[in-house]
Motif scaffolding. Structure first.
Motif, PDB file in Angstrom:
ATOM      1  N   ILE A 113     -60.707  -3.299  -2.305  1.00  0.00           N
ATOM      2  CA  ILE A 113     -59.289  -2.875  -1.207  1.00  0.00           C
ATOM      3  C   ILE A 113     -58.828  -1.870  -2.418  1.00  0.00           C
ATOM      4  O   ILE A 113     -58.518  -2.571  -4.045  1.00  0.00           O
ATOM      5  CB  ILE A 113     -58.416  -3.960  -2.018  1.00  0.00           C
ATOM      6  CG1 ILE A 113     -58.822  -5.046  -0.721  1.00  0.00           C
ATOM      7  CG2 ILE A 113     -56.569  -3.989  -1.831  1.00  0.00           C
ATOM      8  CD1 ILE A 113     -58.290  -5.838  -0.422  1.00  0.00           C
ATOM      9  N   ARG A 114     -58.850  -0.659  -2.392  1.00  0.00           N
ATOM     10  CA  ARG A 114     -57.867   0.903  -2.851  1.00  0.00           C
ATOM     11  C   ARG A 114     -56.971   0.435  -4.167  1.00  0.00           C
ATOM     12  O   ARG A 114     -57.191   1.053  -4.411  1.00  0.00           O
ATOM     13  CB  ARG A 114     -57.897   1.454  -1.620  1.00  0.00           C
ATOM     14  CG  ARG A 114     -57.710   3.034  -2.899  1.00  0.00           C
ATOM     15  CD  ARG A 114     -57.000   4.444  -2.189  1.00  0.00           C
ATOM     16  NE  ARG A 114     -56.694   5.102  -2.817  1.00  0.00           N
ATOM     17  CZ  ARG A 114     -55.554   6.070  -3.031  1.00  0.00           C
ATOM     18  NH1 ARG A 114     -55.288   4.567  -3.119  1.00  0.00           N
ATOM     19  NH2 ARG A 114     -55.871   6.963  -3.941  1.00  0.00           N
ATOM     20  N   ARG A 115     -56.300  -0.600  -3.584  1.00  0.00           N
ATOM     21  CA  ARG A 115     -54.716  -0.236  -4.718  1.00  0.00           C
ATOM     22  C   ARG A 115     -55.375  -1.937  -5.834  1.00  0.00           C
ATOM     23  O   ARG A 115     -54.664  -1.293  -6.846  1.00  0.00           O
ATOM     24  CB  ARG A 115     -53.450  -1.313  -3.833  1.00  0.00           C
ATOM     25  CG  ARG A 115     -53.017  -0.558  -2.295  1.00  0.00           C
ATOM     26  CD  ARG A 115     -51.789  -0.055  -2.740  1.00  0.00           C
ATOM     27  NE  ARG A 115     -51.616   1.271  -2.425  1.00  0.00           N
ATOM     28  CZ  ARG A 115     -50.692   1.769  -2.640  1.00  0.00           C
ATOM     29  NH1 ARG A 115     -49.617   2.677  -4.150  1.00  0.00           N
ATOM     30  NH2 ARG A 115     -49.613   2.400  -1.231  1.00  0.00           N
ATOM     31  N   PHE A 116     -56.745  -2.114  -5.629  1.00  0.00           N
ATOM     32  CA  PHE A 116     -56.799  -3.289  -6.790  1.00  0.00           C
ATOM     33  C   PHE A 116     -57.467  -2.370  -7.550  1.00  0.00           C
ATOM     34  O   PHE A 116     -57.513  -2.782  -8.642  1.00  0.00           O
ATOM     35  CB  PHE A 116     -57.518  -4.024  -5.993  1.00  0.00           C
ATOM     36  CG  PHE A 116     -56.920  -5.342  -5.403  1.00  0.00           C
ATOM     37  CD1 PHE A 116     -55.394  -5.223  -5.285  1.00  0.00           C
ATOM     38  CD2 PHE A 116     -57.401  -6.562  -4.671  1.00  0.00           C
ATOM     39  CE1 PHE A 116     -54.994  -6.403  -5.018  1.00  0.00           C
ATOM     40  CE2 PHE A 116     -57.314  -7.754  -4.143  1.00  0.00           C
ATOM     41  CZ  PHE A 116     -56.154  -7.355  -4.665  1.00  0.00           C
ATOM     42  N   ARG A 117     -58.519  -1.187  -6.956  1.00  0.00           N
ATOM     43  CA  ARG A 117     -59.360  -0.759  -7.086  1.00  0.00           C
ATOM     44  C   ARG A 117     -58.278   0.089  -8.478  1.00  0.00           C
ATOM     45  O   ARG A 117     -58.289   0.488  -9.743  1.00  0.00           O
ATOM     46  CB  ARG A 117     -60.186   0.388  -6.991  1.00  0.00           C
ATOM     47  CG  ARG A 117     -61.146  -0.548  -5.985  1.00  0.00           C
ATOM     48  CD  ARG A 117     -62.304   0.268  -5.680  1.00  0.00           C
ATOM     49  NE  ARG A 117     -61.709   1.566  -5.121  1.00  0.00           N
ATOM     50  CZ  ARG A 117     -61.630   1.434  -3.570  1.00  0.00           C
ATOM     51  NH1 ARG A 117     -61.438   0.911  -2.906  1.00  0.00           N
ATOM     52  NH2 ARG A 117     -61.651   2.896  -3.427  1.00  0.00           N
ATOM     53  N   VAL A 118     -57.530   0.424  -8.141  1.00  0.00           N
ATOM     54  CA  VAL A 118     -56.264   2.033  -9.374  1.00  0.00           C
ATOM     55  C   VAL A 118     -55.637   0.476  -9.975  1.00  0.00           C
ATOM     56  O   VAL A 118     -55.222   1.331 -11.428  1.00  0.00           O
ATOM     57  CB  VAL A 118     -55.486   1.676  -8.320  1.00  0.00           C
ATOM     58  CG1 VAL A 118     -54.110   2.655  -9.033  1.00  0.00           C
ATOM     59  CG2 VAL A 118     -55.577   3.245  -6.686  1.00  0.00           C
ATOM     60  N   ILE A 119     -55.456  -0.496 -10.288  1.00  0.00           N
ATOM     61  CA  ILE A 119     -55.173  -1.035 -10.797  1.00  0.00           C
ATOM     62  C   ILE A 119     -55.253  -1.394 -11.612  1.00  0.00           C
ATOM     63  O   ILE A 119     -55.482  -1.207 -13.420  1.00  0.00           O
ATOM     64  CB  ILE A 119     -54.436  -2.345 -10.540  1.00  0.00           C
ATOM     65  CG1 ILE A 119     -53.057  -2.385  -9.532  1.00  0.00           C
ATOM     66  CG2 ILE A 119     -53.772  -3.615 -11.518  1.00  0.00           C
ATOM     67  CD1 ILE A 119     -53.194  -3.675  -8.708  1.00  0.00           C
ATOM     68  N   THR A 170     -58.673   0.251 -12.566  1.00  0.00           N
ATOM     69  CA  THR A 170     -58.573   1.400 -13.583  1.00  0.00           C
ATOM     70  C   THR A 170     -58.112   1.657 -14.411  1.00  0.00           C
ATOM     71  O   THR A 170     -58.509   2.308 -15.435  1.00  0.00           O
ATOM     72  CB  THR A 170     -58.677   2.495 -12.890  1.00  0.00           C
ATOM     73  OG1 THR A 170     -60.032   2.325 -11.368  1.00  0.00           O
ATOM     74  CG2 THR A 170     -59.398   4.082 -12.992  1.00  0.00           C
ATOM     75  N   THR A 171     -56.328   1.580 -13.841  1.00  0.00           N
ATOM     76  CA  THR A 171     -55.548   1.318 -15.079  1.00  0.00           C
ATOM     77  C   THR A 171     -55.287   0.340 -15.897  1.00  0.00           C
ATOM     78  O   THR A 171     -55.448   1.529 -17.231  1.00  0.00           O
ATOM     79  CB  THR A 171     -54.162   1.515 -14.401  1.00  0.00           C
ATOM     80  OG1 THR A 171     -53.749   2.319 -13.123  1.00  0.00           O
ATOM     81  CG2 THR A 171     -53.094   1.936 -15.610  1.00  0.00           C
TER      82      THR A 171
END
Length: 631
Positions: free
Chosen positions: A516-522, A524-525
């Motif tokens: 899930i891309r949104r999870f990866r963004v979180i 990564t942040t």
């Protein structure tokens, strides 16, 4: 040809005298200034060739890792010293500590060799390190002498060990955080005094309202008849740790008395705590801005110094020639690719004049901190080895399927189904076989990705999520094989190993984060803010460590933990008669003690969370009172 014209321009720009060209020593000096600016170092150093080489060695990653290693060993000695989690003889721990002190002293001597003497002796960090080393040696001698004649004493110098973590130049971020907090304290003090005044006012109100009414607590003790006890209970109420217990006697007596506590909580818990947070945040932010402004000034100062070392005069302007700029960049960043170097040169030499002016040169440290991703398109190894097979229609169809979004969705569904099966009873043979099926599907997924994408590009150093996904699958394979092996060996009953296997099996569900891309963004942040969190984590660790050492010296052995099935009278009072009838003993908090470093950190964590912290504090006060009465 354009390159010929450019070469002609460069030749005209070169200085006439060879003596004006920067030497190798000048290049190393300029590179040292640039590295200081890049990593925000503010270390004044001598500019002689020998001092510069010593400075490079001082900042080399090997010496920094060695310094941190000895700091960690020195801090970890508390695990092996009495009171110890893993006891070792005093001789072994003292030898280890002397080795650490020797390494710290050597690091300090190294620093003195590269720093002007006047600067070295004016730096309070160096004085703190030297004083701590001397005090630690004195404490070791005194403690060892008393230990040899079987006289117990206190290792008071252990609380000073975080001084090495704070004061070495490598820990500049922790020092900046401490400075910002220290500068914030005067503004917090006024809010705290007003808050304490409010607590005392409400304490006097409570004494007049409830003191003469003969109310009793649930334990049968007098209710709000002593001003100091009232102030303490109301202070605890600010943290909500004793709510609503502290209110119930008055609330049971008359409903209207609840308004007193409601007003108190609104004023002191919600308003004052919010004001506290606002004052801390605003002042910390202000002082942090000042720190950042200072860092920006120092960075510019370092870059100007580097420019002054390498500059040559062209016409009326001073510039750095392209050749010198390239040599400088290669010294500062030896692992930089040629494409990256050309990109930085294009940015710095905008007009392609063959030199870099002062304004563009000053940006070099910031340019080096920019993360640049180099994308190299390479042929798949299978395409080079078997071009006809890899480019066949069936192979291209497989590659198209793997690249399609539906491929990701399918394995997302498989992961969710796997989660359901993990929650079911694994003793069922169907569930056991399903585990192997899911694992096989995960392995097939990785193999298909490696078939489609270049393995070297897939496992590049910066491809974090691909590494994460692969490691999760390897962990799942290890867990499944270990689980099958353990089940086949019926006599094996190590619960710790079984727990690890179960955790490894569950960890495969983390693959949802990859999908899930949104999870990866979180995530990564969170990874990107990790260094900042580590700074404050180091600050908290220093505070915890000092209080843990002090607590171990004062309270160790005062509370003992007994097995829950142990029925001896001492087990009911945690091995201390002073705790008879206390909330601490009734709550079976006996494991919350200062008998070793791990237990001390656990207690301090519980106090930080604030739930039931007053019970733990009351236990220490009752023990201290009992000791004083015995004396």
């Amino acid at each position: 040809m354009p390159w010929a014209g450019r070469a002609a321009r460069v030749s005209r720009l070169r200085p006439q005298s060879p003596e004006d060209l920067p030497t190798r020593e000048d290049l190393l000096l300029a590179a040292a200034y640039v590295l200081d600016a890049q990593y925000n170092r503010n270390v004044p150093f001598e500019t002689s060739p020998q001092a510069i080489r010593l400075y490079y060695f001082y900042n080399h990653w090997t010496t920094q890792v060695a310094t941190y290693f000895f700091i960690c060993v020195d801090l970890a000695l508390a695990l092996f010293e009495e009171p110890a989690l893993f006891p070792l003889p005093f001789l072994a721990t003292s030898i280890a500590e002397i080795l650490c002190l020797t390494a710290f002293f050597g690091r300090l001597i190294h620093f003195a060799k590269i720093t002007p003497q006047m600067v070295f002796w004016k730096d309070t960090k160096n004085i703190c390190i030297m004083v701590t080393i001397v005090l630690t040696l004195i404490d070791l001698i005194i403690y060892g002498s008393l230990e040899s004649i079987n006289v117990r004493s206190i290792r008071w110098s252990r609380a000073l060990r975080p001084v090495f973590l704070i004061n070495f130049p490598e820990s500049r971020q922790i020092r900046r955080a401490f400075r910002s907090l220290r500068n914030t304290l005067p503004d917090i003090l006024y809010v705290f005094l007003l808050f304490m005044f409010s607590v005392l006012m409400f304490s006097l109100m409570a004494l007049k309202l409830f003191g003469d009414r003969g109310l009793k607590t649930a334990e049968g003790s007098p209710y709000f008849e002593n001003i100091l006890e009232i102030a303490f209970e109301l202070y605890v109420l600010v943290t909500t740790a004793n709510s609503p217990d502290v209110m119930m006697p008055a609330y049971d007596f008359n409903w209207w008395y609840s308004l007193y506590f409601i007003i108190y909580i609104i004023i002191n818990t919600y308003i004052f705590m919010s004001v506290f947070l606002a004052v801390v945040y605003n002042n910390y932010r202000k002082h942090l801005k000042n720190e950042i402004r200072k860092l920006a000034y120092l960075k510019r100062h370092k870059m100007i110094a580097a420019f002054n070392v390498l500059k040559v005069k062209v016409g009326t302007d001073f510039v750095v020639e392209e050749a010198q700029w390239r040599r400088l960049a290669q010294v500062v960043a030896p692992d930089m690719s040629s494409a990256h170097l050309e990109l930085l040169l294009r940015i710095s030499d905008e007009g392609q004049k063959g030199h870099v002016d002062k304004m563009n040169f000053l940006r070099l440290a910031d340019l080096l901190n920019i993360h640049v991703v180099t994308i190299s398109i390479k042929r798949h190894p299978l395409e080079a080895w078997m071009p006809r097979v890899y480019q066949s229609s069936a192979s291209l169809l497989v590659q198209k399927m793997v690249r399609h979004r539906i491929f990701v969705w399918v394995f997302d569904v498989i992961i969710l189904i796997n989660a359901i099966f993990i929650a079911l009873d694994e003793k069922n043979s169907l569930i056991s076989y399903a585990e192997w099926l899911f694992l096989s599907l995960y392995i097939i997924e990785i193999l298909l990705k490696l078939y489609t994408y270049d393995p070297k590009a897939y496992f590049e150093r910066k491809q974090f999520w691909n590494w994460f996904d692969t490691l999760i699958i390897i962990a799942a394979l290890v867990a499944t094989v270990a689980n099958a092996t353990i089940q086949s060996a019926r006599e094996y009953n190590s619960q710790q190993i079984l727990d690890i296997v179960l955790i490894l099996r569950i960890l495969r569900l983390l693959r949802v984060i990859v999908s899930i891309r949104r999870f990866r963004v979180i995530v990564t942040t969170l990874i990107n803010i990790g260094p900042a969190m580590l700074t404050f984590g180091g600050l908290v660790f220093v505070v915890y460590y000092v209080f843990a050492i002090v607590g171990m010296e004062v309270f160790h052995g005062k509370v003992q933990f007994f097995d829950p099935n142990f029925t001896a009278p001492d087990a009911l009072v945690c091995g201390n008669p002073a705790l008879q009838g206390s909330a601490f003993a009734r709550g079976r908090y006996c494991k919350n003690n200062f008998n070793d470093l791990a237990s001390a950190f656990t207690v301090l964590t519980e106090l930080t969370v604030v739930n039931q912290w007053h019970d733990i504090l009351s236990e220490k006060v009752e023990i201290h009172g009992a000791v004083c009465s015995l004396r």
